[in-house]
Design a protein around this motif. Sequence first.
Motif, PDB file in Angstrom:
ATOM      1  N   ASP A  18      54.199  -6.695   7.523  1.00  8.53           N
ATOM      2  CA  ASP A  18      52.773  -6.710   7.838  1.00  8.53           C
ATOM      3  C   ASP A  18      52.542  -6.927   9.341  1.00  8.53           C
ATOM      4  OD1 ASP A  18      50.054  -6.839   7.628  1.00  8.53           O
ATOM      5  OD2 ASP A  18      49.981  -8.768   6.594  1.00  8.53           O
ATOM      6  N   ASN A  41      49.074  -6.264  11.905  1.00  4.99           N
ATOM      7  CA  ASN A  41      48.874  -7.200  10.810  1.00  4.99           C
ATOM      8  C   ASN A  41      47.568  -6.882  10.086  1.00  4.99           C
ATOM      9  OD1 ASN A  41      47.653 -10.348  10.218  1.00  4.99           O
ATOM     10  ND2 ASN A  41      49.617  -9.759   9.374  1.00  4.99           N
ATOM     11  N   ARG A  86      59.214 -23.913   2.287  1.00  2.83           N
ATOM     12  CA  ARG A  86      59.455 -22.738   3.114  1.00  2.83           C
ATOM     13  C   ARG A  86      60.769 -22.921   3.866  1.00  2.83           C
ATOM     14  NH1 ARG A  86      57.452 -18.932   6.549  1.00  2.83           N
ATOM     15  NH2 ARG A  86      55.627 -18.233   5.412  1.00  2.83           N
ATOM     16  N   THR A 126      53.666 -21.754   7.562  1.00  6.50           N
ATOM     17  CA  THR A 126      52.747 -21.023   6.706  1.00  6.50           C
ATOM     18  C   THR A 126      51.772 -20.212   7.556  1.00  6.50           C
ATOM     19  OG1 THR A 126      50.968 -21.205   5.101  1.00  6.50           O
ATOM     20  CG2 THR A 126      51.319 -23.093   6.523  1.00  6.50           C
ATOM     21  N   LYS A 127      51.364 -19.066   7.018  1.00  7.10           N
ATOM     22  CA  LYS A 127      50.469 -18.182   7.761  1.00  7.10           C
ATOM     23  C   LYS A 127      49.013 -18.518   7.454  1.00  7.10           C
ATOM     24  CE  LYS A 127      54.301 -15.993   8.848  1.00  7.10           C
ATOM     25  NZ  LYS A 127      55.279 -17.051   8.622  1.00  7.10           N
ATOM     26  N   TYR A 128      48.816 -19.575   6.666  1.00  5.73           N
ATOM     27  CA  TYR A 128      47.455 -19.918   6.260  1.00  5.73           C
ATOM     28  C   TYR A 128      47.032 -21.260   6.812  1.00  5.73           C
ATOM     29  CZ  TYR A 128      47.577 -15.911   3.343  1.00  5.73           C
ATOM     30  OH  TYR A 128      47.648 -14.617   2.927  1.00  5.73           O
ATOM     31  N   ARG A 158      47.194 -27.479   1.213  1.00  6.77           N
ATOM     32  CA  ARG A 158      47.505 -26.168   0.649  1.00  6.77           C
ATOM     33  C   ARG A 158      47.283 -26.187  -0.870  1.00  6.77           C
ATOM     34  NH1 ARG A 158      47.351 -22.218  -0.771  1.00  6.77           N
ATOM     35  NH2 ARG A 158      48.464 -20.270  -0.444  1.00  6.77           N
ATOM     36  N   GLN A 199      47.808 -10.254   3.940  1.00  7.92           N
ATOM     37  CA  GLN A 199      48.705 -10.251   2.782  1.00  7.92           C
ATOM     38  C   GLN A 199      48.229  -9.336   1.649  1.00  7.92           C
ATOM     39  OE1 GLN A 199      49.653 -14.213   1.444  1.00  7.92           O
ATOM     40  NE2 GLN A 199      50.870 -13.461  -0.272  1.00  7.92           N
ATOM     41  N   GLN A 216      60.215 -19.544  -0.761  1.00 13.24           N
ATOM     42  CA  GLN A 216      59.613 -20.621  -1.556  1.00 13.24           C
ATOM     43  C   GLN A 216      59.824 -20.333  -3.040  1.00 13.24           C
ATOM     44  OE1 GLN A 216      55.533 -21.174   0.548  1.00 13.24           O
ATOM     45  NE2 GLN A 216      56.257 -23.200  -0.042  1.00 13.24           N
ATOM     46  N   GLU A 270      58.791 -13.276   9.519  1.00 14.02           N
ATOM     47  CA  GLU A 270      59.739 -14.030   8.693  1.00 14.02           C
ATOM     48  C   GLU A 270      61.169 -13.803   9.169  1.00 14.02           C
ATOM     49  OE1 GLU A 270      58.631 -16.171   6.684  1.00 14.02           O
ATOM     50  OE2 GLU A 270      56.798 -15.482   5.692  1.00 14.02           O
ATOM     51  N   GLY A 276      58.154 -14.020   1.138  1.00 14.40           N
ATOM     52  CA  GLY A 276      59.279 -13.760   2.034  1.00 14.40           C
ATOM     53  C   GLY A 276      59.862 -15.009   2.661  1.00 14.40           C
ATOM     54  N   ASP A 277      59.386 -16.180   2.255  1.00 15.64           N
ATOM     55  CA  ASP A 277      59.862 -17.404   2.912  1.00 15.64           C
ATOM     56  C   ASP A 277      60.788 -18.220   2.024  1.00 15.64           C
ATOM     57  OD1 ASP A 277      58.052 -18.159   1.046  1.00 15.64           O
ATOM     58  OD2 ASP A 277      56.685 -19.186   2.410  1.00 15.64           O
ATOM     59  N   PRO A 304      56.079  -9.187   0.640  1.00 19.46           N
ATOM     60  CA  PRO A 304      55.302  -9.010   1.876  1.00 19.46           C
ATOM     61  C   PRO A 304      55.870  -9.941   2.942  1.00 19.46           C
ATOM     62  CG  PRO A 304      54.118 -10.505   0.419  1.00 19.46           C
ATOM     63  CD  PRO A 304      55.414 -10.137  -0.283  1.00 19.46           C
ATOM     64  N   VAL A 305      56.062  -9.446   4.149  1.00 23.68           N
ATOM     65  CA  VAL A 305      56.583 -10.334   5.199  1.00 23.68           C
ATOM     66  C   VAL A 305      55.785 -10.199   6.488  1.00 23.68           C
ATOM     67  CG1 VAL A 305      58.958 -10.650   4.420  1.00 23.68           C
ATOM     68  CG2 VAL A 305      58.384  -8.622   5.722  1.00 23.68           C
ATOM     69  N   TYR A 306      55.513 -11.332   7.067  1.00 22.13           N
ATOM     70  CA  TYR A 306      54.826 -11.385   8.348  1.00 22.13           C
ATOM     71  C   TYR A 306      55.500 -12.476   9.172  1.00 22.13           C
ATOM     72  CZ  TYR A 306      51.066 -12.085  11.726  1.00 22.13           C
ATOM     73  OH  TYR A 306      50.335 -12.219  12.875  1.00 22.13           O
TER      74      TYR A 306
END
Length: 337
Positions: free
Chosen positions: A51, A79, A207, A212-214, A139, A82, A106, A22, A103-104, A18-20
């Motif tokens: 996404d 969007n 990353r 981070t998207k969170y 996190r 996730q 990690q 990136e 997608g990062d 999944p990518v948002y």
Amino acid sequence: MTVPAADQGRPTYSVVVPVYNEEGNVEALVDRVVPVMEEVGAPFEILFVDDGSKDATPKLLRKLAEADARVRVVRFSRNYGQEAAVEALYLNARGRWLIQMDGDLQNPPEEIPKLLAKKEEGYDVVYGIREGRQDSLFRVAASRGMQWSMKNLMEIELPDDVSTFRLMSGPVARLVAALPERRKFFSALLVWSGARIGTVGVGHAARQAGTTKYNFGKLLNHTFDLVVGFSSKPLRYLGTMGFFFASAGFLLGAWTIVRKLVWGYGALGWSSIFAAVVVLSGVQLMALSVIGEYIARIYVQAQSRPLYNIAERLNFKDDEGHQPFDELQRRSLEEAS
Ligand code: UDP
Ligand code: MG
């Protein structure tokens, strides 16, 4: 080994991502996944769900898909989050086995062979356990909170510190993705499915690019969602709390009567009444809100809107893939013409 008819033409492995936003990572990801999977030797594809990225990710994915037919892309119209992206990945992947990664970068692609080796021991699902986790303190704390709730509130037994870096058999992934519930927590659903679950230690990196998207709020929401989505225990706790307050009230009342009869004084303490009223209305509001959460979920579920809308698919044949809006789009086109 003979391949069943339904599996013919399917790649053995789908690497699903999944990518948002990136843009700094997707090219490097493909560059690193391809040699690893070529080394593995079985036919594979890399499936991205974009996404609704607002950066150059869609453009880069288009370029990657043009250069290599094994790179397939589903692009959302916006969007959707996730979980929605993961559902679309599972439903659109063609592989007999799915390998999910972030997608990062990690999750180092070089660790994929470890997952593959573990599955040979007879598992349907193999989780990568992060060794030397490279995430911020908050996190990590958030994931711990989530795991604690899963274990204690939902009684779902998961190995500690599982990540989304995992391998799943295609049928298991498609089964959990096709479940009718809207809010899906895949780690919990995989346990629910009764799949044989194994784990293996894998490296974890910071990353590579982007952020981070969170954030904390999002993660808190997530945990709450998870608990309400998988358990009705909060409702039972409300009952227990009500019982506790009722008992306290009864004892207090009894004490007031005894006091009046024995010592002759009755009404005392205006401020204690005030405190009790404030506390109890607070508790009632809380209870209402928890009940409201369950009702809201029933409402959303009853609407049964598809989780996402797909704007574009790359390297898909016409009859391939899962399109939640096919029927709706066909009808609206018919009406328009
Ligand atoms: N992601 C997504 N949609 C979102 C948020 C995140 O598809 O709305 C993707 C993101 O691009 C990444 C993966 O989900 O590939 C995990 O997100 P992230 O790395 O931001 O989360 P963290 O590593 O902090 O858990
Ligand atoms: Mg990440």
